[in-house]
Design a protein around this motif. Structure first.
Motif, short mmCIF file in Angstrom:
data_model
loop_
_atom_site.label_atom_id
_atom_site.label_comp_id
_atom_site.label_asym_id
_atom_site.label_seq_id
_atom_site.Cartn_x
_atom_site.Cartn_y
_atom_site.Cartn_z
N LYS A 1 0.84 -1.20 0.00
CA LYS A 1 0.00 0.00 0.00
C LYS A 1 0.88 1.26 0.00
O LYS A 1 0.58 2.24 -0.67
N SER B 1 1.18 3.27 4.85
CA SER B 1 0.23 2.47 5.64
C SER B 1 0.96 1.90 6.84
O SER B 1 1.78 0.99 6.71
N ASN C 1 -9.69 -4.18 3.33
CA ASN C 1 -8.68 -3.75 2.36
C ASN C 1 -9.27 -3.61 0.97
O ASN C 1 -9.07 -2.62 0.27
#
Lengths: 849, 336
Positions: B140, B147, B313
């Protein structure tokens, strides 16, 4: 072994028991034994003797009473006692077998016969006899004549000795009862048998004179004799052999008239030693040869010669006591010659009948006008044994040596013999025998490629004149021969095994010569697949060989699927080598013991009959590649995709695991590299990996029609690459012109059209053909990989929910579920809706390619 | 290329006072973690390390970290504890914060809810009450947004782990679901003013293209990976459910048998009483019917938590992506 002996000889039990000994112990010479007489040796002998003593005492007692009865001319008593004697003798057979026929027994037989003849001649005396006595006399005379036939040789020998020694013997007798040892020593030069007979002759004579008081002493004397004999017996037979071989020219006593009976007698004598411990086999063969020579010299006729030849060949086979050992080169040569000669005789003389069913005593060996010879013996068994020996020799020769080539040259000879026997048996043999010899012939034919017929079928004329001549003289094609022989066996054979073998060989031969349809039909009609697992291992090996050949044949014909199916079983086991009988696998070494290994080794196929394992594997892998790669491309996202060929996948994985990918070296690497190229639809690279110099020399040149096979392969690669290409890349095309495809894959437009049409019909490709523009229009109904995955996930979640509900059901009872039944049905319907794929209409503007 | 290692004073002034446990962090720590992953983590491999810092009022300040060394199985004599002690002692010598306050771990597509993490976090939290675990998601981060998340076990879960009782009943009693296993602690990254200034300057200087990683429209790769992982977990979940199902079926079956047995015994005894015989001796009923081994439910709970994580997610990713797609569409429409 035992099969052979069942027909051949009368001493089979001994033979088979000694068959597995490696070398018989030859006992030491006589003098050593007598010198080294130790106490415990004495003891052991005494044990043996006691059993013997008992028997022989019985015999000698009976003999005594007979002799007494003879003296008073009591024929009835004589007959009675004689019968008893015969029985007693039979009882002591085991001892007699060990020790040989006791001389005193022979002596009695000879004397009794002489005595009876004498009485018979004496007409006056006969008249005087009472009725009972006369009757007994005639019956006894007949009996003894018949009985003595079995001991002809011994009696003859005894008589000979008696004649020679009659005079000194009489002198000795006159000299008194102290004849014993001194005389023996003086006459030691006369030879063993003479001495024995002499001594025993003396004893009963003495007995007769001092009839009443000497009974016990004569027993002792006899015992002594036997003691002596038993000491000898260990070495006597070998000594016999040596003695005879050293005195070969003196096989028969000088002046003996050599006629059939004498020779047969001698032959039996020689044969009696056969299979016994300590018999010198080589000497025995020599002796038989000599006997054959003598009978030839004296023109005793072909009958006796045939009989002797039979026995020579049998002895040659006997030479190796061990089943696993193979014949020595010179023995083998001799054996071939012998069989050849035997066949010569049989062909020249059509009046010789041979057969295993002719009894020993109904043989007719002597030359009698207008009566055919009858000889016991089975030439077919001999030839079969010879063939087996040949196989054994080939198995035991290093296949990469010159020796192997030399040995292989004998194959022609073997075939020649089989051919000759075949033509002989066709006229004389029974159907069964013909079947057997036909099978032998087939076994020597089926695995050979008929280059001559192949060339002729190609329309090539032989280059030189001489070659052409040779061709013309060579006779019919192997295909015709196979057809004729096999059909005969199909019709006439009654044992299942021969027919099974014949069918398999026939299929193999068809397959070898690319007659695919005949081979396949025969295989399917025979239904052998169903019950081959019950057959014996050699037949199973033959079956495996046939299946492999069938698969390779299918491959040559371009039937890739059939080829793959035929080879799948053999290849997937990973034990092709073992299954085809072409070698033992190393990893099995711990699992089997030495005995099993020996048996397995005996099953191996000789090297010149091997099927090339690399060729086999290559054919299999290429077939698998041609099937598997398009299949993989078509079912890329299918979670339940199964493998067509595990082995092929294994090779691919091995290829992927390589850290560094060099240019392919081995055949497998070539196939793996080609598969990778094909996956991309790159047929040119694929082609260059499959067909190149290396692969040609390794694999493709092994085919007889190598050019055709290569053309077929190229074609297949193009087609399957086209299919793979369409499967893999159809998602990136809206439409594609068939002309372009035809150019890309160098296939004719019609061919491309047909392939695509087939794919559309089989619903492998979601597309339609646009005729006017010659293009394929894709429908795009196949979900993308992401959509596929979402579908899979949905399916899995469905399963999860269902499982969950079940837990819930258990808690709540079936009736009060969280979802009631209709709801669940609705869920499943919804799932059905996903599957239709109609919802996945949205397309992302940036589609990954 | 960044020269921030000299920054030594972090988080003197923390502004966020709303949360109970506050997390004070410096850019240095973040960069060290990222560097650690870049150097040693590959694909789905996980890197771990130790966080150092101290508790100030109601917040936890993390001021430094160091990685666990990668070690293979061959050097078995490597002592991790020894290494940590050694490391902390050395840090103390140079006067750096040396108090152990937790650990960090990288993750692959958000998969970190596992038994191993639970166990080690439990032992940390058991020993050092204020411990946190930092989860760093490199993928990410590579897509353009850092993240980094801090988690702690909830007190309920701590309780259960202490008991080591993972039977269905115990979990039921504790009334714990996958939602209540971890609590996320907000993170505030505090830097010195000097660094903030430098950041501003860098942002100003950097080219436009560098910043637009965010606008990448491709999605299928990321989604496919996520779906793949999600599917694996769903499979595991299914298996667990099947196991549980068999267990409860066996249990109820046995219950029935037990019941029948007791009834029969009672009947027999009643008969015997009427006949005036002595009643049969009571046998140990639990010996006769051994209850089936209940499957541990902790793993199922963890899987559920992981699935939840994946779903979050994916949801986050898709909503962002859809926004981007609409934006792109609007832009194209505007252009044409």
């Amino acid at each position: 072994m035992s099969r052979f002996f069942a027909t051949g000889s009368d001493s089979e039990s001994e033979e088979s028991s000694s068959a597995d000994e490696i070398t018989p112990k030859t006992s030491g010479p006589n003098f050593r034994q007598s010198l080294l007489l130790s106490d415990d040796e004495e003891d052991t002998k005494r044990v043996v003797r006691s059993a013997k003593d008992k028997r022989f005492e019985e015999l000698t007692n009976l003999i005594k009473t007979i002799r007494n009865a003879m003296k008073i001319r009591d024929m009835a008593k004589c007959l009675e006692e004689f019968d008893q004697l015969c029985r007693a003798f039979l009882k002591s057979k085991t001892i007699v077998d060990k020790e040989g026929v006791p001389p005193f027994y022979i002596r009695l037989l000879a004397d009794l016969e002489d005595y009876l003849n004498q009485l018979w001649e004496d007409k006056e005396g006969k008249k005087k006899m009472n009725k009972n006595n006369a009757k007994s006399l005639s019956s006894l005379r007949q009996k003894i004549r018949k009985y003595n036939r079995d001991y002809e040789t011994e009696i003859a020998a005894y008589k000979e000795v008696q004649e020679l020694l009659l005079l000194p013997l009489l002198h000795a007798l006159l000299d008194g009862s102290s004849s014993g040892s001194s005389d023996d020593e003086e006459e030691g030069g006369e030879g063993m048998t003479a001495k024995n007979f002499l001594k025993k002759e003396a004893v009963p004579e003495a007995n007769n004179t001092h009839a009443h008081d000497e009974a016990s002493s004569s027993d002792d004397e006899d015992d002594e004799d036997w003691g002596e004999d038993s000491e000898d017996s260990g070495s006597s037979s070998s000594e016999d052999g040596e003695g005879k071989s050293s005195s070969l020219p003196k096989m028969f006593a000088k002046g003996t008239e050599i006629n059939t009976t004498v020779v047969v007698k001698k032959l039996n004598e020689i044969l009696q030693a056969r299979g016994k411990k300590g018999t010198d086999r080589a000497a025995q063969i020599e002796l038989l040869h000599l006997l054959a020579g003598i009978s030839g010299e004296h023109n005793l006729g072909q009958g006796i010669l045939v009989k002797i030849k039979f026995n020579i060949i049998a002895s040659l086979y006997d030479y190796n006591p061990n089943l696993a050992a193979f014949m020595k080169a010179d023995m083998w040569k001799k054996c071939l010659e012998c069989i050849d000669e035997l066949l010569d005789i049989l062909f020249e003389n059509s009046n010789i009948f041979i057969g295993e069913n002719i009894a020993e005593d109904s043989e007719n060996l002597a030359i009698i006008e207008s009566q055919p010879f009858r000889v016991r013996g089975c030439i077919l068994t001999l030839v079969e044994r010879m063939d087996e020996e040949f196989t054994k020799i080939m198995q035991n020769t290093d296949p990469h040596s010159q020796e192997y080539v030399d040995n292989l040259k004998d194959e022609g000879h073997v075939c020649g013999i089989i051919d000759r026997l075949l033509s002989y048996l066709e006229t004389k043999g029974s159907t069964e025998e013909v079947c057997r010899i036909y099978l032998r012939r087939i076994m020597h034919t089926y695995y050979k490629f008929d280059y001559k017929a192949h060339r002729r079928s190609l329309g090539l004329v032989a280059e030189t004149k001489s070659e052409q001549d040779q061709e013309e003289s060579e006779g019919e094609d192997s295909a015709v021969i196979m057809d004729r022989l096999c059909k005969f066996i199909y019709a006439k054979d009654r044992t299942d095994r021969i027919r099974t073998c014949a069918i398999l060989c026939h299929i193999y031969h068809h397959a070898l010569h690319s007659r695919w349809y005949q081979a396949r039909d025969l295989m399917l009609m025979s239904h052998l697949q169903d019950n081959i697992q019950h057959a014996d291992p050699p037949v199973q090996i033959l079956y495996n060989r046939t299946m492999v050949q069938l698969g390779i044949c299918a491959f040559r014909q371009g039937m890739i699927k059939d080829a793959h199916n035929a080879l799948l079983d053999i290849q997937s086991s990973g034990r092709a080598k073992e299954l085809l009988g072409q070698g033992l696998l190393m990893r099995n070494m711990q699992e089997r013991n030495a005995e099993q290994e020996k048996i397995e080794k005996r099953r191996q196929v000789p090297f010149h009959m091997h099927i090339n394992l690399e060729l086999l594997e290559c054919v299999y892998l290429v077939s698998a590649m041609l099937l598997e790669i398009p299949y993989m491309a078509a079912h890329e996202f299918d979670a339940r995709r199964r493998m067509i060929s595990k082995q092929f996948h294994h090779q691919l994985r091995v290829g992927e695991r390589q850290p560094l990918l060099g240019p392919p070296e081995s055949m497998r690497e070539h196939v793996v590299a080609a598969s990778k190229a094909m996956k991309m639809g790159d047929w040119r690279t694929c082609h260059s990996f499959i067909i190149n110099e290396k692969m040609n020399s390794k694999v493709w040149d092994l085919f007889p029609e190598t050019q055709c096979v290569r053309e077929m392969l190229v074609r297949k690669i193009q087609e399957e690459s086209l299919r793979t290409y369409l499967f893999t890349y159809s998602s990136v095309y809206d439409s594609i012109s068939m002309g372009t495809l035809s150019e890309m894959f160098e296939l004719e437009l019609a061919m491309v059209h047909s392939i695509i049409s087939k794919m559309i019909i089989n619903e492998e490709l979601m597309a339609s053909l646009d005729q006017p523009t010659q293009t394929v229009v894709m429908h795009r109904t196949e979900p993308t990989s992401l959509q596929n995955m979402a579908l899979q996930l949905a399916e899995k979640l469905g399963g999860l929910v269902e499982n969950n509900e079940r837990v819930f059901d258990l808690k709540q009872g079936v009736y009060g579920g969280y979802f009631n039944r209709e709801n669940r049905g609705g869920y499943q319907q919804r799932q059905g809706g996903y599957r239709g794929g109609g919802r996945y209409r949205f397309t992302l503007s940036s589609r990954a390619h | 290329s960044f020269a921030f290692t000299w920054v030594q004073f972090n988080g003197e002034n923390c502004l966020n006072k709303d949360t109970k446990t506050n997390l004070q962090d410096g850019l240095k720590v973040v960069l060290k973690i990222i560097k650690h992953y870049q150097e040693e983590g590959q694909g789905s491999e996980v890197v771990q390390g130790v966080l150092l810092g101290l508790v100030v009022e109601d917040r936890l300040e993390i001021t430094n970290c160091f990685p666990f060394p990668q070690h293979t199985e061959d050097d078995a004599d490597f002592d991790e504890v020894q290494y940590q002690m050694e490391m902390m002692r050395s840090l103390r010598h140079v006067n750096i914060d040396h108090l152990h306050v937790g650990w960090y771990q990288s993750t692959f597509y958000g998969s970190f809810v596992s038994r191993a993490l639970l166990d080690s976090q439990f032992s940390y939290q058991h020993a050092i009450e204020e411990s946190v675990v930092l989860i760093y998601d490199p993928i990410k981060t590579a897509q353009g947004s850092l993240s980094l998340k801090a988690y702690r076990l909830t007190p309920e879960l701590m309780e259960i782990c202490k008991e080591k009782d993972f039977t269905p009943e115990a979990l039921k009693k504790a009334n714990i679901g996958f939602e209540h296993m971890f609590e996320e602690v907000p993170i505030v990254i505090k830097n010195s003013h000097l660094i903030s200034v430098l950041m501003w300057e860098l942002e100003d200087k950097s080219t436009v293209a560098d910043k637009h990683e965010l606008l990448n429209l491709s999605s299928s790769n990321h989604l496919e990976k996520s779906l793949q992982l999600l599917m694996d977990r769903v499979d595991d979940m299914s298996q667990d459910i099947v196991k549980y199902n068999t267990y409860s079926r066996n249990l109820s079956k046995q219950q029935q048998q037990k019941h029948q047995y007791v009834q029969r015994r009672q009947q027999e005894n009643a008969q015997r009483q009427t006949r005036g015989e002595a009643a049969l001796a009571e046998e140990d009923i639990t010996k006769l019917f051994k209850p089936p081994q209940p499957p541990p439910r902790m793993d199922t709970l963890l899987i559920a938590g992981q699935i939840n994580n994946y779903c979050q997610n994916v949801k986050e990713f898709t909503s962002q992506n859809l926004g981007k797609l609409f934006m792109a569409e609007a832009l194209q429409g505007h252009n044409s």
